[in-house]
Design a protein around this motif. Sequence first.
Motif, PDB file in Angstrom:
ATOM      1  N   MET A  20       0.935  -1.190   0.053  1.00  0.00           N
ATOM      2  CA  MET A  20      -0.037  -0.210   0.142  1.00  0.00           C
ATOM      3  C   MET A  20       1.057   1.246  -0.214  1.00  0.00           C
ATOM      4  N   LYS A  21       0.858   2.115  -0.913  1.00  0.00           N
ATOM      5  CA  LYS A  21       1.392   3.278  -1.109  1.00  0.00           C
ATOM      6  C   LYS A  21       0.890   4.346  -0.050  1.00  0.00           C
ATOM      7  N   HIS A  22       1.788   5.275   0.385  1.00  0.00           N
ATOM      8  CA  HIS A  22       1.505   6.494   1.056  1.00  0.00           C
ATOM      9  C   HIS A  22       2.515   7.517   1.109  1.00  0.00           C
ATOM     10  N   HIS A  23       2.376   8.609   1.461  1.00  0.00           N
ATOM     11  CA  HIS A  23       3.342   9.436   1.189  1.00  0.00           C
ATOM     12  C   HIS A  23       4.492   9.558   2.421  1.00  0.00           C
ATOM     13  N   PRO A  24       5.710   9.440   2.117  1.00  0.00           N
ATOM     14  CA  PRO A  24       6.624   9.487   3.224  1.00  0.00           C
ATOM     15  C   PRO A  24       6.632  10.382   4.228  1.00  0.00           C
ATOM     16  N   ILE A  25       6.654   9.894   5.486  1.00  0.00           N
ATOM     17  CA  ILE A  25       6.255  10.731   6.629  1.00  0.00           C
ATOM     18  C   ILE A  25       7.483  11.424   7.153  1.00  0.00           C
ATOM     19  N   LEU A  26       7.234  12.804   7.587  1.00  0.00           N
ATOM     20  CA  LEU A  26       8.203  13.473   8.006  1.00  0.00           C
ATOM     21  C   LEU A  26       8.513  13.238   9.324  1.00  0.00           C
ATOM     22  N   THR A  27       9.664  13.072  10.050  1.00  0.00           N
ATOM     23  CA  THR A  27       9.810  13.444  11.399  1.00  0.00           C
ATOM     24  C   THR A  27      10.878  14.297  11.604  1.00  0.00           C
ATOM     25  N   VAL A  28      10.392  15.172  12.395  1.00  0.00           N
ATOM     26  CA  VAL A  28      11.128  16.734  12.851  1.00  0.00           C
ATOM     27  C   VAL A  28      12.290  16.148  14.056  1.00  0.00           C
ATOM     28  N   MET A  29      13.354  16.284  13.788  1.00  0.00           N
ATOM     29  CA  MET A  29      14.386  15.958  14.641  1.00  0.00           C
ATOM     30  C   MET A  29      14.897  17.378  15.033  1.00  0.00           C
ATOM     31  N   LEU A  30      14.749  17.828  16.412  1.00  0.00           N
ATOM     32  CA  LEU A  30      15.192  18.931  17.026  1.00  0.00           C
ATOM     33  C   LEU A  30      16.586  18.654  17.587  1.00  0.00           C
ATOM     34  N   THR A  31      17.330  18.679  16.350  1.00  0.00           N
ATOM     35  CA  THR A  31      18.947  18.551  16.726  1.00  0.00           C
ATOM     36  C   THR A  31      19.596  19.289  15.330  1.00  0.00           C
ATOM     37  N   TYR A  32      20.913  19.376  15.603  1.00  0.00           N
ATOM     38  CA  TYR A  32      21.814  20.239  14.827  1.00  0.00           C
ATOM     39  C   TYR A  32      23.249  19.500  15.101  1.00  0.00           C
ATOM     40  N   ASN A  33      23.443  18.795  13.848  1.00  0.00           N
ATOM     41  CA  ASN A  33      24.740  18.307  13.723  1.00  0.00           C
ATOM     42  C   ASN A  33      24.803  16.921  14.565  1.00  0.00           C
ATOM     43  N   ASP A  34      23.779  16.442  14.660  1.00  0.00           N
ATOM     44  CA  ASP A  34      23.509  14.964  15.353  1.00  0.00           C
ATOM     45  C   ASP A  34      23.530  15.429  16.638  1.00  0.00           C
ATOM     46  N   LEU A  35      23.301  16.582  17.322  1.00  0.00           N
ATOM     47  CA  LEU A  35      23.257  16.696  18.695  1.00  0.00           C
ATOM     48  C   LEU A  35      21.987  17.509  19.012  1.00  0.00           C
ATOM     49  N   THR A  36      21.089  17.154  20.226  1.00  0.00           N
ATOM     50  CA  THR A  36      19.986  17.985  20.348  1.00  0.00           C
ATOM     51  C   THR A  36      20.244  19.206  20.841  1.00  0.00           C
ATOM     52  N   VAL A  37      19.522  20.226  20.222  1.00  0.00           N
ATOM     53  CA  VAL A  37      19.712  21.631  20.600  1.00  0.00           C
ATOM     54  C   VAL A  37      19.254  21.960  22.187  1.00  0.00           C
ATOM     55  N   LYS A  38      19.828  22.912  22.786  1.00  0.00           N
ATOM     56  CA  LYS A  38      19.471  23.093  23.972  1.00  0.00           C
ATOM     57  C   LYS A  38      18.008  23.539  24.306  1.00  0.00           C
ATOM     58  N   ASN A  39      17.528  24.435  23.308  1.00  0.00           N
ATOM     59  CA  ASN A  39      16.344  24.989  23.321  1.00  0.00           C
ATOM     60  C   ASN A  39      15.248  24.105  22.834  1.00  0.00           C
ATOM     61  N   ALA A  40      15.441  22.970  22.771  1.00  0.00           N
ATOM     62  CA  ALA A  40      14.260  21.920  21.897  1.00  0.00           C
ATOM     63  C   ALA A  40      12.926  22.097  22.580  1.00  0.00           C
ATOM     64  N   TYR A  41      12.825  22.274  23.737  1.00  0.00           N
ATOM     65  CA  TYR A  41      11.570  22.321  24.428  1.00  0.00           C
ATOM     66  C   TYR A  41      10.856  23.361  23.853  1.00  0.00           C
ATOM     67  N   GLU A  42      11.572  24.572  23.991  1.00  0.00           N
ATOM     68  CA  GLU A  42      10.829  26.059  23.429  1.00  0.00           C
ATOM     69  C   GLU A  42      10.595  25.757  21.810  1.00  0.00           C
ATOM     70  N   ILE A  43      11.134  25.119  21.028  1.00  0.00           N
ATOM     71  CA  ILE A  43      11.160  24.983  19.663  1.00  0.00           C
ATOM     72  C   ILE A  43      10.018  24.318  19.535  1.00  0.00           C
ATOM     73  N   PHE A  44       9.720  23.062  20.223  1.00  0.00           N
ATOM     74  CA  PHE A  44       8.594  22.148  19.908  1.00  0.00           C
ATOM     75  C   PHE A  44       7.289  22.773  20.601  1.00  0.00           C
ATOM     76  N   ASP A  45       7.462  23.552  21.467  1.00  0.00           N
ATOM     77  CA  ASP A  45       6.360  24.539  21.999  1.00  0.00           C
ATOM     78  C   ASP A  45       5.687  25.557  21.255  1.00  0.00           C
ATOM     79  N   ASN A  46       6.796  25.976  20.070  1.00  0.00           N
ATOM     80  CA  ASN A  46       6.124  26.724  19.091  1.00  0.00           C
ATOM     81  C   ASN A  46       5.799  26.299  18.008  1.00  0.00           C
ATOM     82  N   CYS A  47       5.895  24.920  17.711  1.00  0.00           N
ATOM     83  CA  CYS A  47       5.751  24.111  16.843  1.00  0.00           C
ATOM     84  C   CYS A  47       4.700  23.165  16.866  1.00  0.00           C
ATOM     85  N   LYS A  48       3.858  23.175  18.264  1.00  0.00           N
ATOM     86  CA  LYS A  48       3.173  21.866  18.293  1.00  0.00           C
ATOM     87  C   LYS A  48       2.098  21.725  17.641  1.00  0.00           C
TER      88      LYS A  48
END
Length: 228
Positions: free
Chosen positions: A1-29
């Motif tokens: 069954m075909k589907h559109h590929p799912i975007l997974t948003v990663m709150l990371t930069y250069n393979d490390l979680t950003v310090k303000n990840a909580y605030e970014i998610f809150d702004n994008c929830k």
Amino acid sequence: MKHHPILTVMLTYNDLTVKNAYEIFDNCKNSLADFWGFKEEPLELYEMKELFSYMKRCNKKTVLEVVSYDEESSLAGAEMAVQCDCDYLMGTVYSDTINTFCKAHNLKYLPFVGNVSERPSILEGDIDSMIAEAREYLSKGVFGIDLLGYRYIGNAKYLIERFIHNISAPVCVAGSVNSMNRLDEIKQIQPWSFTIGSAFFENCFGEGFPEQIDKICRYMQNTEKNYV
């Protein structure tokens, strides 16, 4: 069954979680993305728990991607994922111990294939060997595969095409999806999902985090293919 590929948003930069990840998610929830995640470093465990809990309360699917290349640290990452009540564990070099642990805790496991090293990760290896490796892991009951397609030192598009064509299971193309051209390749090849992290911070798809997320979600759904 075909589907559109799912975007997974990663709150990371250069393979490390950003310090303000909580605030970014809150702004994008309230954005269109349903899958969210980050890496096992450098947030403290209590910060990871708080953020993943918030994501779950917002009805998001949660992903921890662990950039570890030995069993001990990879298993520690899997234990973090369970403590954070994550839905998916991505990354790690496969081991039966981790696979057994994930099954026992209903954690969907998508290990790396190929020769993965460094941080940010790079992928090396023979494509046929990666396909054989993936089939072995799938035969042992993993949920899917974490393919670092655009981190490959060879022909990335050819790797992704061959891999998706030969693997009948969820494959997440993770890392360095940073252009509309690569999004078009993802749409054409149709993996189960793909991740974007650093490219959002570099405004590769426009201005503003939530605006970029919604732009990509709409773009991936707007296709002439007969997705179901």
